[in-house]
Write a protein that holds these residues in place. Structure first.
Motif, PDB file in Angstrom:
ATOM      1  N   PRO A 195       0.887  -1.418  -0.176  1.00  9.99           N
ATOM      2  CA  PRO A 195       0.018   0.184  -0.020  1.00  9.99           C
ATOM      3  C   PRO A 195       0.331   1.555   0.193  1.00  9.99           C
ATOM      4  O   PRO A 195       0.565   2.207  -0.794  1.00  9.99           O
ATOM      5  CB  PRO A 195      -0.521  -0.106   1.408  1.00  9.99           C
ATOM      6  N   VAL A 196       2.305   1.219   0.820  1.00  9.84           N
ATOM      7  CA  VAL A 196       3.079   2.392   1.107  1.00  9.84           C
ATOM      8  C   VAL A 196       3.836   2.502  -0.887  1.00  9.84           C
ATOM      9  O   VAL A 196       4.065   4.177  -1.191  1.00  9.84           O
ATOM     10  CB  VAL A 196       3.728   2.699   2.266  1.00  9.84           C
ATOM     11  N   VAL A 197       4.211   1.229  -1.108  1.00  9.94           N
ATOM     12  CA  VAL A 197       4.365   2.000  -2.375  1.00  9.94           C
ATOM     13  C   VAL A 197       3.333   2.167  -3.421  1.00  9.94           C
ATOM     14  O   VAL A 197       4.236   2.947  -4.713  1.00  9.94           O
ATOM     15  CB  VAL A 197       4.996   0.470  -3.103  1.00  9.94           C
ATOM     16  N   ALA A 198       2.833   1.685  -3.333  1.00  9.54           N
ATOM     17  CA  ALA A 198       1.000   1.383  -4.306  1.00  9.54           C
ATOM     18  C   ALA A 198       0.661   3.748  -4.131  1.00  9.54           C
ATOM     19  O   ALA A 198       0.539   4.633  -5.295  1.00  9.54           O
ATOM     20  CB  ALA A 198      -0.314   1.145  -4.368  1.00  9.54           C
ATOM     21  N   ALA A 199       0.839   4.107  -3.059  1.00  6.56           N
ATOM     22  CA  ALA A 199       0.157   5.307  -2.949  1.00  6.56           C
ATOM     23  C   ALA A 199       1.828   6.421  -3.600  1.00  6.56           C
ATOM     24  O   ALA A 199       1.236   7.711  -3.364  1.00  6.56           O
ATOM     25  CB  ALA A 199       0.255   5.294  -1.442  1.00  6.56           C
ATOM     26  N   ALA A 200       2.591   5.764  -3.122  1.00 15.38           N
ATOM     27  CA  ALA A 200       3.517   6.920  -3.669  1.00 15.38           C
ATOM     28  C   ALA A 200       3.931   6.854  -5.142  1.00 15.38           C
ATOM     29  O   ALA A 200       3.827   7.733  -5.609  1.00 15.38           O
ATOM     30  CB  ALA A 200       5.287   6.497  -2.599  1.00 15.38           C
ATOM     31  N   ALA A 224       2.326  10.079  -9.582  1.00 15.91           N
ATOM     32  CA  ALA A 224       1.808  10.470 -10.965  1.00 15.91           C
ATOM     33  C   ALA A 224       0.472  11.719 -11.360  1.00 15.91           C
ATOM     34  O   ALA A 224       0.135  12.075 -11.891  1.00 15.91           O
ATOM     35  CB  ALA A 224       0.797   9.309 -11.116  1.00 15.91           C
ATOM     36  N   SER A 225      -0.420  11.777 -10.253  1.00 10.97           N
ATOM     37  CA  SER A 225      -1.097  12.761  -9.559  1.00 10.97           C
ATOM     38  C   SER A 225      -0.388  14.075  -9.951  1.00 10.97           C
ATOM     39  O   SER A 225      -1.209  15.478 -10.662  1.00 10.97           O
ATOM     40  CB  SER A 225      -1.707  12.667  -8.468  1.00 10.97           C
ATOM     41  N   LEU A 226       0.527  14.111  -9.109  1.00  4.24           N
ATOM     42  CA  LEU A 226       1.466  15.689  -9.781  1.00  4.24           C
ATOM     43  C   LEU A 226       1.375  15.783 -10.461  1.00  4.24           C
ATOM     44  O   LEU A 226       0.452  17.381 -11.095  1.00  4.24           O
ATOM     45  CB  LEU A 226       2.877  15.473  -8.320  1.00  4.24           C
ATOM     46  N   VAL A 227       1.840  15.009 -11.845  1.00  2.78           N
ATOM     47  CA  VAL A 227       2.490  14.958 -13.070  1.00  2.78           C
ATOM     48  C   VAL A 227       0.675  16.242 -13.715  1.00  2.78           C
ATOM     49  O   VAL A 227       0.285  16.811 -14.377  1.00  2.78           O
ATOM     50  CB  VAL A 227       3.392  14.175 -13.551  1.00  2.78           C
ATOM     51  N   ALA A 249      -9.408  19.967  -9.113  1.00  5.11           N
ATOM     52  CA  ALA A 249      -8.279  19.868  -9.866  1.00  5.11           C
ATOM     53  C   ALA A 249      -6.767  20.195  -8.973  1.00  5.11           C
ATOM     54  O   ALA A 249      -6.084  19.901  -9.070  1.00  5.11           O
ATOM     55  CB  ALA A 249      -8.232  20.572 -11.514  1.00  5.11           C
ATOM     56  N   VAL A 250      -7.018  21.566  -8.965  1.00  3.12           N
ATOM     57  CA  VAL A 250      -6.301  23.303  -8.665  1.00  3.12           C
ATOM     58  C   VAL A 250      -5.610  22.571  -6.760  1.00  3.12           C
ATOM     59  O   VAL A 250      -4.632  21.793  -6.181  1.00  3.12           O
ATOM     60  CB  VAL A 250      -6.842  24.169  -8.932  1.00  3.12           C
ATOM     61  N   GLY A 251      -6.642  22.272  -6.390  1.00  4.17           N
ATOM     62  CA  GLY A 251      -6.625  21.724  -5.327  1.00  4.17           C
ATOM     63  C   GLY A 251      -5.974  20.506  -4.817  1.00  4.17           C
ATOM     64  O   GLY A 251      -4.354  19.972  -4.600  1.00  4.17           O
ATOM     65  N   GLN A 252      -5.921  19.404  -5.969  1.00  4.82           N
ATOM     66  CA  GLN A 252      -5.428  17.699  -6.008  1.00  4.82           C
ATOM     67  C   GLN A 252      -3.711  17.958  -6.233  1.00  4.82           C
ATOM     68  O   GLN A 252      -3.060  17.628  -5.444  1.00  4.82           O
ATOM     69  CB  GLN A 252      -5.913  17.475  -6.810  1.00  4.82           C
ATOM     70  N   THR A 253      -3.166  18.939  -6.966  1.00  7.76           N
ATOM     71  CA  THR A 253      -2.382  19.195  -7.617  1.00  7.76           C
ATOM     72  C   THR A 253      -1.221  19.826  -6.060  1.00  7.76           C
ATOM     73  O   THR A 253       0.004  19.049  -5.176  1.00  7.76           O
ATOM     74  CB  THR A 253      -1.920  20.621  -7.915  1.00  7.76           C
ATOM     75  N   LEU A 279       6.358   2.465 -12.407  1.00 10.86           N
ATOM     76  CA  LEU A 279       4.736   2.095 -12.792  1.00 10.86           C
ATOM     77  C   LEU A 279       4.679   4.288 -12.904  1.00 10.86           C
ATOM     78  O   LEU A 279       2.936   4.560 -13.708  1.00 10.86           O
ATOM     79  CB  LEU A 279       4.070   1.205 -12.302  1.00 10.86           C
ATOM     80  N   ALA A 280       4.828   4.576 -12.248  1.00  8.87           N
ATOM     81  CA  ALA A 280       4.385   6.134 -11.648  1.00  8.87           C
ATOM     82  C   ALA A 280       4.347   6.606 -12.703  1.00  8.87           C
ATOM     83  O   ALA A 280       3.173   7.633 -13.221  1.00  8.87           O
ATOM     84  CB  ALA A 280       4.989   6.313 -10.442  1.00  8.87           C
ATOM     85  N   GLU A 281       5.137   6.849 -13.143  1.00  6.87           N
ATOM     86  CA  GLU A 281       5.835   7.575 -14.448  1.00  6.87           C
ATOM     87  C   GLU A 281       5.395   6.677 -16.040  1.00  6.87           C
ATOM     88  O   GLU A 281       4.796   7.988 -17.072  1.00  6.87           O
ATOM     89  CB  GLU A 281       7.038   7.261 -15.603  1.00  6.87           C
ATOM     90  N   GLY A 282       4.673   5.550 -15.482  1.00  2.96           N
ATOM     91  CA  GLY A 282       3.865   5.368 -17.296  1.00  2.96           C
ATOM     92  C   GLY A 282       2.475   6.038 -16.557  1.00  2.96           C
ATOM     93  O   GLY A 282       1.684   6.303 -17.663  1.00  2.96           O
ATOM     94  N   LEU A 283       1.825   6.086 -15.680  1.00  2.00           N
ATOM     95  CA  LEU A 283       0.724   6.885 -15.443  1.00  2.00           C
ATOM     96  C   LEU A 283       0.514   7.720 -15.511  1.00  2.00           C
ATOM     97  O   LEU A 283      -0.373   8.960 -15.757  1.00  2.00           O
ATOM     98  CB  LEU A 283       0.033   6.197 -13.764  1.00  2.00           C
ATOM     99  N   ALA A 284       1.429   9.117 -14.748  1.00  2.00           N
ATOM    100  CA  ALA A 284       1.547   9.965 -15.203  1.00  2.00           C
ATOM    101  C   ALA A 284       1.932  10.806 -16.568  1.00  2.00           C
ATOM    102  O   ALA A 284       1.226  11.793 -16.892  1.00  2.00           O
ATOM    103  CB  ALA A 284       3.203  10.495 -14.513  1.00  2.00           C
TER     104      ALA A 284
END
Length: 298
Positions: free
Chosen positions: A43-48, A53-56, A178-182, A206-211
């Protein structure tokens, strides 16, 4: 699964999820979290990875929503500030506490009720628009930021609450979230870097792919938000909130799959009805109008 295939799959998932998230304000975190935990990541790896990805994708979505005029800045700034606090706290809690669950049954049930109210409003076209209310944004951002860091739940928490009480147009509620999520994702990423730095390196491919997938889809999704009729957008967001929180509510019940499938088929049917809106009855014809019509037909 080879790394290249996993990254390509993550990019495809990120693209589809961001199309939904960018247009409706929720879905990216939930889809991505399900994918990452489904392939066996802790879970912690997936969340990180999700925070990265969410930031990008969030930056791209926020820029696009700003470009199309979908942001109410007083609301967005308050959400961003509270979301940052909640996101950092969520990263610390997930890295430090064992067995942390991102959503309680009580919270899921409450947000299902909010989603149902939104679907009802959208069905009837009764949207409470007016001067924006911002007093509730701090607790919504705080809870949403925490849920976003733990389980990708920023959108399913903040967007239904915004639509329910802010009086904003639906597109501006989505854009402000969307702005707040960043900001929330950035604070969560900082928290994981401080409290669980090893989690970032493990999930980064995987984060790079999602992003990548999310960044490609974000501009089109933001454009689409302003093209969907407000009542239809409200009804769809309400039903999506119900579906996402119902998933969280049913996860711990171990119900037979036919019952779960039946529940979601019923939701799909209700969503279809909500999109049609109530059938408008023709206004009663006045006597003089009837006389004019008969004369014209003659």
């Amino acid at each position: 699964m080879p790394v290249s295939i996993a990254v390509a799959s993550a990019a495809a998932a990120g693209l589809v999820a961001q199309l939904v998230d960018g247009a409706l304000g929720m879905g990216f975190g939930t889809v991505a979290a399900a994918m990452l935990t489904g392939i066996g990541l802790a879970p912690v790896v997936a969340a990180a990875a999700l925070a990265s990805a969410s930031l990008v994708s969030g930056v791209m979505a926020a820029a696009a929503h700003t470009r199309f005029g979908n942001v109410h800045w007083p609301t967005a700034i308050r959400l961003a500030a509270a979301g940052a606090v909640g996101g950092f706290a969520g990263a610390w809690a997930l890295a430090s506490l064992a067995g942390l669950d991102g959503a309680t049954p009580v919270a899921s049930a409450a947000l299902i009720a909010v989603g149902a109210v939104l679907a009802w409003r959208g069905y009837h076209g009764r949207l409470p628009l007016g001067p924006a209310r911002t007093g509730f944004t701090l607790p919504a951002g705080l809870v949403g930021g925490f849920a976003g860091a733990v389980s990708g739940g920023w959108g399913p928490v903040t967007v239904p609450v915004l639509l329910a009480v802010s009086r904003l147009e639906p597109r501006r509620a989505v854009g402000s979230a969307a702005v707040g999520q960043t900001s929330a994702a950035a604070a969560a990423l900082l928290g994981f870097w401080i409290f669980a730095p090893q989690s970032l390196s493990v999930g980064m491919p995987l984060a790079e792919g999602l992003a990548l997938g999310g960044a490609v889809a974000a501009p089109f999704a933001a454009w689409l938000t302003g093209r969907i009729p407000p009542a239809k957008l409200t009804a769809t967001i309400g039903m999506l909130a119900v579906a996402l929180h119902l998933r969280a509510l049913l996860a711990g019940l171990a119900l037979p799959w036919p019952l779960v499938a039946a529940a979601y088929l019923a939701l799909a049917a209700v969503w279809a009805v909500a999109l049609t809106g109530p059938r408008k009855r023709p206004a009663p014809e006045l006597p003089e109008q009837r006389a004019e019509r008969i004369e014209a037909e003659a």
